[in-house]
Design a protein around this motif. Structure first.
Motif, PDB file in Angstrom:
ATOM      1  N   PHE A  85       4.306  -4.971  -5.074  1.00  0.00           N
ATOM      2  CA  PHE A  85       3.494  -4.706  -6.270  1.00  0.00           C
ATOM      3  C   PHE A  85       4.407  -4.416  -7.446  1.00  0.00           C
ATOM      4  O   PHE A  85       5.412  -3.692  -7.315  1.00  0.00           O
ATOM      5  N   TYR A  86       4.085  -5.000  -8.604  1.00  0.00           N
ATOM      6  CA  TYR A  86       4.863  -4.816  -9.826  1.00  0.00           C
ATOM      7  C   TYR A  86       4.185  -3.783 -10.706  1.00  0.00           C
ATOM      8  O   TYR A  86       3.019  -3.912 -11.047  1.00  0.00           O
ATOM      9  N   VAL A  87       4.931  -2.741 -11.053  1.00  0.00           N
ATOM     10  CA  VAL A  87       4.384  -1.641 -11.844  1.00  0.00           C
ATOM     11  C   VAL A  87       4.548  -1.972 -13.324  1.00  0.00           C
ATOM     12  O   VAL A  87       5.665  -2.024 -13.828  1.00  0.00           O
ATOM     13  N   SER A  88       3.447  -2.208 -14.022  1.00  0.00           N
ATOM     14  CA  SER A  88       3.530  -2.550 -15.442  1.00  0.00           C
ATOM     15  C   SER A  88       2.685  -1.611 -16.301  1.00  0.00           C
ATOM     16  O   SER A  88       3.195  -0.888 -17.144  1.00  0.00           O
ATOM     17  N   GLU A  89       1.396  -1.606 -16.066  1.00  0.00           N
ATOM     18  CA  GLU A  89       0.495  -0.813 -16.904  1.00  0.00           C
ATOM     19  C   GLU A  89       0.430   0.628 -16.396  1.00  0.00           C
ATOM     20  O   GLU A  89      -0.625   1.103 -15.967  1.00  0.00           O
ATOM     21  N   VAL A  90       1.551   1.302 -16.437  1.00  0.00           N
ATOM     22  CA  VAL A  90       1.604   2.708 -16.035  1.00  0.00           C
ATOM     23  C   VAL A  90       2.409   3.471 -17.072  1.00  0.00           C
ATOM     24  O   VAL A  90       3.063   2.885 -17.925  1.00  0.00           O
ATOM     25  N   LYS A  91       2.361   4.794 -16.955  1.00  0.00           N
ATOM     26  CA  LYS A  91       3.150   5.638 -17.843  1.00  0.00           C
ATOM     27  C   LYS A  91       3.750   6.778 -17.031  1.00  0.00           C
ATOM     28  O   LYS A  91       3.325   7.046 -15.903  1.00  0.00           O
ATOM     29  N   ARG A  92       4.737   7.407 -17.620  1.00  0.00           N
ATOM     30  CA  ARG A  92       5.414   8.499 -16.938  1.00  0.00           C
ATOM     31  C   ARG A  92       4.404   9.581 -16.542  1.00  0.00           C
ATOM     32  O   ARG A  92       3.551   9.979 -17.332  1.00  0.00           O
ATOM     33  N   GLY A  93       4.477  10.021 -15.274  1.00  0.00           N
ATOM     34  CA  GLY A  93       3.586  11.057 -14.766  1.00  0.00           C
ATOM     35  C   GLY A  93       2.398  10.527 -13.994  1.00  0.00           C
ATOM     36  O   GLY A  93       1.698  11.295 -13.334  1.00  0.00           O
ATOM     37  N   ASP A  94       2.127   9.207 -14.071  1.00  0.00           N
ATOM     38  CA  ASP A  94       1.032   8.630 -13.284  1.00  0.00           C
ATOM     39  C   ASP A  94       1.323   8.752 -11.797  1.00  0.00           C
ATOM     40  O   ASP A  94       2.483   8.760 -11.372  1.00  0.00           O
ATOM     41  N   MET A  95       0.244   8.805 -10.978  1.00  0.00           N
ATOM     42  CA  MET A  95       0.374   8.980  -9.526  1.00  0.00           C
ATOM     43  C   MET A  95      -0.027   7.690  -8.818  1.00  0.00           C
ATOM     44  O   MET A  95      -1.060   7.091  -9.117  1.00  0.00           O
ATOM     45  N   LEU A  96       0.792   7.271  -7.837  1.00  0.00           N
ATOM     46  CA  LEU A  96       0.583   6.020  -7.122  1.00  0.00           C
ATOM     47  C   LEU A  96       0.566   6.255  -5.613  1.00  0.00           C
ATOM     48  O   LEU A  96       1.319   7.090  -5.099  1.00  0.00           O
ATOM     49  N   TYR A  97      -0.283   5.490  -4.908  1.00  0.00           N
ATOM     50  CA  TYR A  97      -0.180   5.429  -3.457  1.00  0.00           C
ATOM     51  C   TYR A  97      -0.791   4.113  -2.992  1.00  0.00           C
ATOM     52  O   TYR A  97      -1.464   3.397  -3.742  1.00  0.00           O
ATOM     53  N   ALA A  98      -0.527   3.760  -1.701  1.00  0.00           N
ATOM     54  CA  ALA A  98      -1.039   2.520  -1.125  1.00  0.00           C
ATOM     55  C   ALA A  98      -1.834   2.826   0.133  1.00  0.00           C
ATOM     56  O   ALA A  98      -1.487   3.727   0.901  1.00  0.00           O
ATOM     57  N   GLU A  99      -2.904   2.058   0.334  1.00  0.00           N
ATOM     58  CA  GLU A  99      -3.698   2.131   1.562  1.00  0.00           C
ATOM     59  C   GLU A  99      -3.408   0.873   2.374  1.00  0.00           C
ATOM     60  O   GLU A  99      -3.591  -0.241   1.891  1.00  0.00           O
ATOM     61  N   ILE A 100      -2.965   1.047   3.621  1.00  0.00           N
ATOM     62  CA  ILE A 100      -2.514  -0.071   4.448  1.00  0.00           C
ATOM     63  C   ILE A 100      -3.408  -0.174   5.684  1.00  0.00           C
ATOM     64  O   ILE A 100      -3.597   0.808   6.406  1.00  0.00           O
ATOM     65  N   THR A 101      -3.935  -1.360   5.934  1.00  0.00           N
ATOM     66  CA  THR A 101      -4.763  -1.612   7.120  1.00  0.00           C
ATOM     67  C   THR A 101      -4.087  -2.693   7.959  1.00  0.00           C
ATOM     68  O   THR A 101      -3.885  -3.813   7.470  1.00  0.00           O
ATOM     69  N   PRO A 102      -3.732  -2.394   9.230  1.00  0.00           N
ATOM     70  CA  PRO A 102      -3.086  -3.403  10.074  1.00  0.00           C
ATOM     71  C   PRO A 102      -4.112  -4.283  10.781  1.00  0.00           C
ATOM     72  O   PRO A 102      -5.256  -3.889  11.008  1.00  0.00           O
ATOM     73  N   SER A 103      -3.684  -5.485  11.151  1.00  0.00           N
ATOM     74  CA  SER A 103      -4.546  -6.411  11.898  1.00  0.00           C
ATOM     75  C   SER A 103      -3.672  -7.233  12.832  1.00  0.00           C
ATOM     76  O   SER A 103      -2.571  -7.651  12.456  1.00  0.00           O
ATOM     77  N   ASP A 104      -4.177  -7.443  14.068  1.00  0.00           N
ATOM     78  CA  ASP A 104      -3.459  -8.315  15.009  1.00  0.00           C
ATOM     79  C   ASP A 104      -4.112  -9.689  15.097  1.00  0.00           C
ATOM     80  O   ASP A 104      -3.845 -10.473  16.011  1.00  0.00           O
ATOM     81  N   GLY A 105      -4.991 -10.000  14.156  1.00  0.00           N
ATOM     82  CA  GLY A 105      -5.701 -11.267  14.153  1.00  0.00           C
ATOM     83  C   GLY A 105      -6.999 -11.224  14.913  1.00  0.00           C
ATOM     84  O   GLY A 105      -7.795 -12.171  14.850  1.00  0.00           O
ATOM     85  N   LYS A 106      -7.208 -10.120  15.644  1.00  0.00           N
ATOM     86  CA  LYS A 106      -8.432  -9.969  16.424  1.00  0.00           C
ATOM     87  C   LYS A 106      -9.195  -8.709  16.021  1.00  0.00           C
ATOM     88  O   LYS A 106     -10.412  -8.718  15.916  1.00  0.00           O
ATOM     89  N   THR A 107      -8.412  -7.649  15.821  1.00  0.00           N
ATOM     90  CA  THR A 107      -9.018  -6.350  15.543  1.00  0.00           C
ATOM     91  C   THR A 107      -8.265  -5.674  14.399  1.00  0.00           C
ATOM     92  O   THR A 107      -7.032  -5.790  14.293  1.00  0.00           O
ATOM     93  N   LEU A 108      -8.986  -4.965  13.564  1.00  0.00           N
ATOM     94  CA  LEU A 108      -8.378  -4.163  12.504  1.00  0.00           C
ATOM     95  C   LEU A 108      -8.028  -2.792  13.047  1.00  0.00           C
ATOM     96  O   LEU A 108      -8.797  -2.182  13.799  1.00  0.00           O
ATOM     97  N   GLY A 109      -6.845  -2.295  12.635  1.00  0.00           N
ATOM     98  CA  GLY A 109      -6.456  -0.943  12.985  1.00  0.00           C
ATOM     99  C   GLY A 109      -6.958   0.051  11.952  1.00  0.00           C
ATOM    100  O   GLY A 109      -7.567  -0.319  10.934  1.00  0.00           O
TER     101      GLY A 109
END
Length: 302
Positions: A85-109
């Motif tokens: 992800f490229y951080v562009s429209e942000v400013k100093r002090g903003d808070m960031l995090y990511a939500e990650i969902t795994p998949s084995d092609g059959k079932t979501l973790g």
């Protein structure tokens, strides 16, 4: 009777095959979803313009290949997707995090959130530098370096400079204007300037300029407009020197009849027919071709 026995054996064989198939089907294990053991954002102190990546440790009990669905959140609002992800429209002090969902092609973790990171201060950048005067000689009094910079956080910038003579001798002065008189500069010396911009928190990368001390033209050491002499015996030593101590040659560009000049010594001598006021123009040229044209008024009293 034989027909009855044949039908019985056929039934036993079919029943046995069907039971075997059911046993084989019962042996196929049930697929389990993949899982994430850890995940974090790289870098953990991003700035405006940073490219964010994820470091993910995950597993799958069956050894299936794992793919990920990633959602990015800025100040708790979803702003994008993708492992990078490229951080562009942000400013100093903003808070960031990511939500990650795994998949084995059959079932979501189970989805996993990274730790929340804060957008940090971006260092300024120097985009252009000028020096004044634009040519520096051994006779120059001082040198000023001026920077133009850019700061993505819109912080105000101040500048400081490290100076070095001949690229090795570091000078103590860190101001952007440096006096030159006491540096004993010589023709061909190199004055290096490393200019920095400071936004109150971070320092820019240096902007380096090498300034070669040029050949100085001859100069006047006395500001004399009018010179008084006996018109029948005029002799005058020109107040012209070369700051680099180069040899000079002298010539008359304008003069009345009877006036001549010593080309090596720079002495004007001769006589004129009558008293009065007249002008001479002389040129002093050093060995590198730099010259000075000077005008003098010779006043011969009545």
């Amino acid at each position: 009777m034989k027909e009855i026995m044949s039908i019985f054996f056929l039934f036993v064989i079919v029943f046995t095959v069907e039971c075997g198939q059911k046993k084989e089907e019962a042996r196929v294990p049930e697929n389990t979803p993949p899982y994430i053991t850890s995940a974090f954002i790289i870098p953990n102190n991003p700035q405006v313009g940073s490219r964010l990546n994820l470091r993910i440790d995950a597993g799958d009990k069956e050894g299936d290949k794992i793919s990920y669905t990633v959602k990015w959140f800025l100040n708790n609002e979803e702003i994008g997707e993708g492992v990078e992800f490229y951080v562009s429209e942000v400013k100093r002090g903003d808070m960031l995090y990511a939500e990650i969902t795994p998949s084995d092609g059959k079932t979501l973790g189970e989805p996993v959130n990274t730790a929340v990171i804060k957008v940090g201060n971006s260092p300024p950048e120097i985009t252009r530098v000028t020096i004044s005067p634009d040519a520096v000689f051994t006779s120059s009094d001082e040198l000023t370096i001026t920077g133009e910079g850019f700061d993505v956080d819109n912080d105000s910038l101040t500048y400081f400079c490290y100076w070095a003579l001949n690229r090795t001798e570091l000078l103590l002065d860190t101001s952007t204007t440096i006096p030159l008189k006491n540096l004993n500069l010589k023709k061909g010396s190199v004055l290096r300037a490393e200019l920095y911009a400071f936004d109150g928190s971070a320092v820019s990368a240096p902007y380096t300029v090498d300034i070669t001390i040029g050949n100085s033209p001859p100069i006047l050491i006395q500001d004399i407009d009018s010179i008084f002499y006996n018109y029948q015996n005029i002799t005058y030593q020109l107040p012209i020197v070369d700051p680099d101590n180069d040899p000079m040659t002298f010539e008359l560009l304008e003069s009345p009849p009877g006036i001549t000049i010593d080309q090596a010594e720079g002495r004007v001598y001769g006589s004129v027919e009558k008293a009065g006021e007249f002008e001479i123009v002389v040129r002093a040229t050093d060995v590198d071709g730099a010259y000075l044209d000077a005008r003098f008024t010779l006043t011969v009293p009545e």
